[in-house]
Write an enzyme that holds these catalytic residues in place. Sequence first.
Site, short mmCIF file in Angstrom:
data_model
loop_
_atom_site.label_atom_id
_atom_site.label_comp_id
_atom_site.label_asym_id
_atom_site.label_seq_id
_atom_site.Cartn_x
_atom_site.Cartn_y
_atom_site.Cartn_z
N HIS A 44 1.20 -1.36 -0.26
CA HIS A 44 0.04 -0.26 0.34
C HIS A 44 0.68 1.23 -0.09
O HIS A 44 0.50 2.26 0.76
CB HIS A 44 -0.73 -0.04 1.01
CG HIS A 44 -2.12 -1.15 0.99
ND1 HIS A 44 -2.85 -0.89 0.05
CD2 HIS A 44 -2.47 -2.61 1.94
CE1 HIS A 44 -3.58 -1.96 0.73
NE2 HIS A 44 -3.27 -2.98 0.99
N GLN A 147 -0.28 -13.44 5.38
CA GLN A 147 -1.59 -13.06 5.77
C GLN A 147 -2.65 -13.57 5.44
O GLN A 147 -2.87 -13.57 4.95
CB GLN A 147 -1.66 -11.62 4.90
CG GLN A 147 -1.03 -10.33 5.73
CD GLN A 147 -0.87 -9.54 5.54
OE1 GLN A 147 -0.50 -8.84 5.02
NE2 GLN A 147 -2.16 -8.32 7.06
N GLU A 149 -6.60 -12.79 5.40
CA GLU A 149 -7.38 -10.90 5.89
C GLU A 149 -8.68 -11.17 4.86
O GLU A 149 -9.16 -10.50 4.68
CB GLU A 149 -6.26 -10.39 6.06
CG GLU A 149 -5.35 -9.70 4.58
CD GLU A 149 -5.13 -8.95 3.88
OE1 GLU A 149 -5.05 -8.25 5.02
OE2 GLU A 149 -3.93 -9.30 3.09
N ASP A 175 -8.59 -5.64 6.79
CA ASP A 175 -9.69 -5.72 5.32
C ASP A 175 -10.66 -7.19 6.00
O ASP A 175 -11.62 -7.34 5.52
CB ASP A 175 -8.59 -6.93 5.05
CG ASP A 175 -8.01 -5.51 3.59
OD1 ASP A 175 -8.79 -4.67 3.35
OD2 ASP A 175 -6.72 -5.50 3.50
#
Length: 260
Positions: A44, A147, A149, A175
């Site tokens: 990000h 991850q 999520e 998320d």
Amino acid sequence: MKDRSRPLLARDERSVGNWISIGHPTVAELCARGFDFVIIDTEHTALGLETVANMLRAIEALDEEVASIVRVPENDRTLIKRVLDLGVDGLMVPTVETAEGAQRTVDAMRYPPEGSRGAAPARASDYGRAFGEYVDRANEELTTIVQIETERGVENATEIVSVDGVDAIIVGHGDLSASLDVFGRWDHERFQSALESILNAAHDVGKPVGMLATDDEEMRRWVDAGVDFAIAGADLCYLANGSDAAREAFESMTADDGSN
């Protein structure tokens, strides 16, 4: 890559890391000191490989050992290879939803015959000066974090955490809560149940679970929930909070002094 006799992240040790989103070596140097590891985010952010390489140099120049973990933008073999060649200690891969996805990550992280990582001299092997030694050690010593999520990831958590080569799990709580349609509602039963499912699945196979906390309240919430390690804050939050606090302090001091 540091020569470690034990995993970077283990359930019997409370490792603590820092989150870095700002692409400057000074930020990396400041935020790494005193921590067990840092996570440099390239999912990000606008960070490119050249920037990440310079941030790694700043971390390695410290007079203490701080492990470098990079979050790649996606579970892509080519991206993973290019970041590993920079000389990181491990990777964090977002949005892993199935055992097949986790296995794809592990395969990309490892040299043959255990995996499919391409071999070439790079910064990780001192530009080829220690190529053989690096190849011999990398499969065993690199840390692989996935991850979970999404709701689908929770449904497949038992299979994901059981993949050999997955060293740790980080719950992407923002998320995940969005996927469950309860964004930011950490006390909601759906989120609590999902988090508990991930923790139980990972702990059943002896693998640690970590989470990001951007303030003390969040830190206490995740520790109480049973996480094993934490990313204790983020550079963007430090700047935003410090900037707001300084401005608010001045405004409070001068609110009643009659100034126009």
